[in-house]
Design a protein around this motif. Structure first.
Motif, PDB file in Angstrom:
ATOM      1  N   LEU A  24       0.855  -1.187   0.000  1.00 20.35           N
ATOM      2  CA  LEU A  24       0.000   0.000   0.000  1.00 20.35           C
ATOM      3  C   LEU A  24       0.888   1.233   0.000  1.00 20.35           C
ATOM      4  O   LEU A  24       1.751   1.396   0.865  1.00 20.35           O
ATOM      5  CB  LEU A  24      -0.906  -0.002   1.231  1.00 20.35           C
ATOM      6  CG  LEU A  24      -1.913   1.154   1.330  1.00 20.35           C
ATOM      7  CD1 LEU A  24      -2.966   1.034   0.238  1.00 20.35           C
ATOM      8  CD2 LEU A  24      -2.568   1.169   2.707  1.00 20.35           C
ATOM      9  N   VAL A  25       0.665   2.098  -1.006  1.00 22.91           N
ATOM     10  CA  VAL A  25       1.509   3.290  -1.165  1.00 22.91           C
ATOM     11  C   VAL A  25       0.627   4.500  -1.445  1.00 22.91           C
ATOM     12  O   VAL A  25      -0.581   4.380  -1.664  1.00 22.91           O
ATOM     13  CB  VAL A  25       2.518   3.102  -2.326  1.00 22.91           C
ATOM     14  CG1 VAL A  25       3.449   1.928  -2.056  1.00 22.91           C
ATOM     15  CG2 VAL A  25       1.790   2.914  -3.652  1.00 22.91           C
ATOM     16  N   GLU A  26       1.241   5.660  -1.437  1.00 20.27           N
ATOM     17  CA  GLU A  26       0.577   6.890  -1.859  1.00 20.27           C
ATOM     18  C   GLU A  26       1.132   7.280  -3.225  1.00 20.27           C
ATOM     19  O   GLU A  26       2.352   7.295  -3.431  1.00 20.27           O
ATOM     20  CB  GLU A  26       0.817   8.020  -0.850  1.00 20.27           C
ATOM     21  CG  GLU A  26       0.087   7.836   0.468  1.00 20.27           C
ATOM     22  CD  GLU A  26      -1.428   7.938   0.287  1.00 20.27           C
ATOM     23  OE1 GLU A  26      -1.891   8.895  -0.374  1.00 20.27           O
ATOM     24  OE2 GLU A  26      -2.132   7.054   0.802  1.00 20.27           O
ATOM     25  N   ARG A  27       0.231   7.553  -4.154  1.00 17.87           N
ATOM     26  CA  ARG A  27       0.634   7.919  -5.504  1.00 17.87           C
ATOM     27  C   ARG A  27      -0.157   9.131  -5.980  1.00 17.87           C
ATOM     28  O   ARG A  27      -1.302   9.351  -5.562  1.00 17.87           O
ATOM     29  CB  ARG A  27       0.396   6.747  -6.475  1.00 17.87           C
ATOM     30  CG  ARG A  27       1.374   5.594  -6.291  1.00 17.87           C
ATOM     31  CD  ARG A  27       2.763   5.980  -6.725  1.00 17.87           C
ATOM     32  NE  ARG A  27       3.717   4.875  -6.568  1.00 17.87           N
ATOM     33  CZ  ARG A  27       4.500   4.711  -5.515  1.00 17.87           C
ATOM     34  NH1 ARG A  27       4.412   5.566  -4.497  1.00 17.87           N
ATOM     35  NH2 ARG A  27       5.354   3.717  -5.448  1.00 17.87           N
ATOM     36  N   GLU A  28       0.427   9.903  -6.854  1.00 17.20           N
ATOM     37  CA  GLU A  28      -0.257  11.061  -7.423  1.00 17.20           C
ATOM     38  C   GLU A  28      -1.428  10.595  -8.282  1.00 17.20           C
ATOM     39  O   GLU A  28      -1.349   9.562  -8.947  1.00 17.20           O
ATOM     40  CB  GLU A  28       0.731  11.863  -8.269  1.00 17.20           C
ATOM     41  CG  GLU A  28       0.199  13.198  -8.754  1.00 17.20           C
ATOM     42  CD  GLU A  28       1.284  14.028  -9.419  1.00 17.20           C
ATOM     43  OE1 GLU A  28       1.062  14.472 -10.568  1.00 17.20           O
ATOM     44  OE2 GLU A  28       2.360  14.214  -8.799  1.00 17.20           O
ATOM     45  N   ILE A  29      -2.510  11.347  -8.248  1.00 18.53           N
ATOM     46  CA  ILE A  29      -3.676  11.030  -9.066  1.00 18.53           C
ATOM     47  C   ILE A  29      -3.409  11.454 -10.507  1.00 18.53           C
ATOM     48  O   ILE A  29      -3.064  12.603 -10.775  1.00 18.53           O
ATOM     49  CB  ILE A  29      -4.930  11.738  -8.515  1.00 18.53           C
ATOM     50  CG1 ILE A  29      -5.244  11.246  -7.104  1.00 18.53           C
ATOM     51  CG2 ILE A  29      -6.130  11.492  -9.434  1.00 18.53           C
ATOM     52  CD1 ILE A  29      -6.379  11.987  -6.432  1.00 18.53           C
ATOM     53  N   ALA A  30      -3.574  10.526 -11.439  1.00 17.76           N
ATOM     54  CA  ALA A  30      -3.297  10.793 -12.846  1.00 17.76           C
ATOM     55  C   ALA A  30      -4.469  11.487 -13.525  1.00 17.76           C
ATOM     56  O   ALA A  30      -5.628  11.339 -13.112  1.00 17.76           O
ATOM     57  CB  ALA A  30      -2.978   9.487 -13.571  1.00 17.76           C
ATOM     58  N   GLU A  31      -4.175  12.230 -14.563  1.00 15.92           N
ATOM     59  CA  GLU A  31      -5.206  12.883 -15.376  1.00 15.92           C
ATOM     60  C   GLU A  31      -5.549  12.005 -16.585  1.00 15.92           C
ATOM     61  O   GLU A  31      -4.655  11.378 -17.167  1.00 15.92           O
ATOM     62  CB  GLU A  31      -4.716  14.245 -15.871  1.00 15.92           C
ATOM     63  CG  GLU A  31      -4.506  15.278 -14.776  1.00 15.92           C
ATOM     64  CD  GLU A  31      -5.810  15.668 -14.111  1.00 15.92           C
ATOM     65  OE1 GLU A  31      -6.856  15.681 -14.789  1.00 15.92           O
ATOM     66  OE2 GLU A  31      -5.783  15.948 -12.894  1.00 15.92           O
ATOM     67  N   PRO A  32      -6.825  11.924 -16.965  1.00 14.06           N
ATOM     68  CA  PRO A  32      -7.181  11.134 -18.156  1.00 14.06           C
ATOM     69  C   PRO A  32      -6.735  11.827 -19.433  1.00 14.06           C
ATOM     70  O   PRO A  32      -6.862  13.057 -19.575  1.00 14.06           O
ATOM     71  CB  PRO A  32      -8.707  11.057 -18.068  1.00 14.06           C
ATOM     72  CG  PRO A  32      -9.110  12.279 -17.299  1.00 14.06           C
ATOM     73  CD  PRO A  32      -7.998  12.536 -16.321  1.00 14.06           C
ATOM     74  N   GLY A  33      -6.219  11.049 -20.371  1.00 13.21           N
ATOM     75  CA  GLY A  33      -5.866  11.580 -21.670  1.00 13.21           C
ATOM     76  C   GLY A  33      -7.032  11.459 -22.639  1.00 13.21           C
ATOM     77  O   GLY A  33      -8.160  11.123 -22.256  1.00 13.21           O
TER      78      GLY A  33
END
Length: 348
Positions: A24-33
């Motif tokens: 379990l990690v923290e990751r940046e939320i990606a933007e949809p292309g």
């Protein structure tokens, strides 16, 4: 604050192996292309294909991506839309399938970005639990029920009228969906199980005829129900069950095999197969093609909207729930052949 600076909780692995490779990690939320949709996942569904992909052929294998978020199935709410996406809007309730196929972004995370074609509107009144249980099991069951030489190629009430369908392993997730979809399509459904407990689950799913395949007279029991033979077999263990299948099928029947339970090789008797003109169809969702996937998603969604694909023990499919932080335990439960459907609660 923009989404670019927001983070989310996600479960990832960077090499193949047992459940200990999941973190379990923290990751940046990606933007949809372009052509993509971002979904806030409420419930993630775990299937055998998920732990098998994680395990690979052995520990430490190199992955196609540097980091992978597991789990193909999920349900949630559309959070953002990329350019060129039609038919979906922010706030729509949806279910997803093949979320991690040829992509590193499965549903064991709070937000996942997917191609729009893998995101399907969830009908009003259909729960997120059902949505997260549809993908692999229901679309696989749909494919198995639509590969016979004489059709049908789509499912709807009446589509399988006059047909007898034998569902092997009626207490499993695919078997459960196959029973429900076949009954919806007006088939006579017979299912095989290994215990009274599983028989009760199969009946709760809607199977009117349940046979313990361990009985010495299992074939006689099935023949008594279907004296002219079974037209279509939805098979979870062709290596173990082929002899029984061949003893109960009608001429020009189809045996649709979607798993390698019970053995990874099968010996096919040529003459009995020729005499019956039997068709063998092997099924893997990853390679069935876009037309079959789209047809399955459409018909499964319609069935769900009509209250057909219900889940829960009262409907024949026990639910086993885990929080996102316990995704490793959820994978372990599926790997240990837990009877029922394993779900991960990701967000509210």
């Amino acid at each position: 604050m923009s989404n670019e600076t927001k983070t989310q909780s996600a479960v990832v692995y960077t090499e193949t192996g047992d459940t200990s490779v999941l973190h379990l990690v923290e990751r940046e939320i990606a933007e949809p292309g372009a052509g993509e949709v971002r979904v806030r996942i409420v419930v993630s569904g775990v299937n055998p294909t998920d732990w098998k992909s994680r395990a690979g052929g052995g520990p430490g294998e190199k992955l196609p991506f540097g980091e992978v978020v597991p789990n193909q199935d999920g349900a949630g709410v559309v959070d953002a839309i990329g350019d060129g996406v039609e038919g979906l809007a922010v706030g729509d309730r949806v279910w997803t399938y093949l979320s991690a196929h040829q992509r590193p972004t499965g549903t064991a995370q709070e937000y996942t970005v997917l191609p729009a074609e893998r995101v399907v509107p969830l009908p009003d009144g259909v729960s997120f639990d059902i949505g997260a249980s549809l993908g692999v099991p229901a679309v696989t069951a749909h494919r198995a029920l639509t590969v016979a030489e004489d059709g049908p190629t789509r499912l709807a009430p009446g589509a399988l009228d006059g047909r007898v369908v034998l569902v092997s392993g009626g207490a499993g997730a695919v078997g459960h969906a196959a029973i429900q979809l076949a009954r919806w399509a007006s088939a006579t459904v017979v299912t095989t199980v290994s215990s009274p407990e599983k028989a009760a689950l199969a009946r709760a799913a809607g199977a009117l005829h349940v046979v313990n395949y361990r009985d010495d007279d299992a074939a006689d029991q099935i023949r008594a129900i279907a004296p002219d033979g079974v037209h279509l077999v939805v098979e979870v263990s062709i290596a173990a069950n082929l002899a029984l299948d061949l003893s109960v099928i009608a001429p020009r029947a189809t045996i649709a095999s979607y798993a390698d339970n019970g053995g990874d090789t099968v010996e096919v008797p040529i003459r009995p197969s020729m005499i019956q003109n039997v068709r063998y169809q092997f099924i893997l969702l990853y390679t069935v093609g876009s037309e079959a996937l789209s047809a399955g998603a459409e018909d499964v969604t319609e069935a769900a909207s009509q209250g057909v694909l219900e889940v829960g023990e009262e409907h024949g499919l026990r639910l086993h729930r885990f929080p996102l932080a316990d995704t490793a335990a959820a994978h372990g439960a599926v790997q240990d052949d837990t009877v029922g459907k394993v779900l991960i609660d990701v967000s509210e």
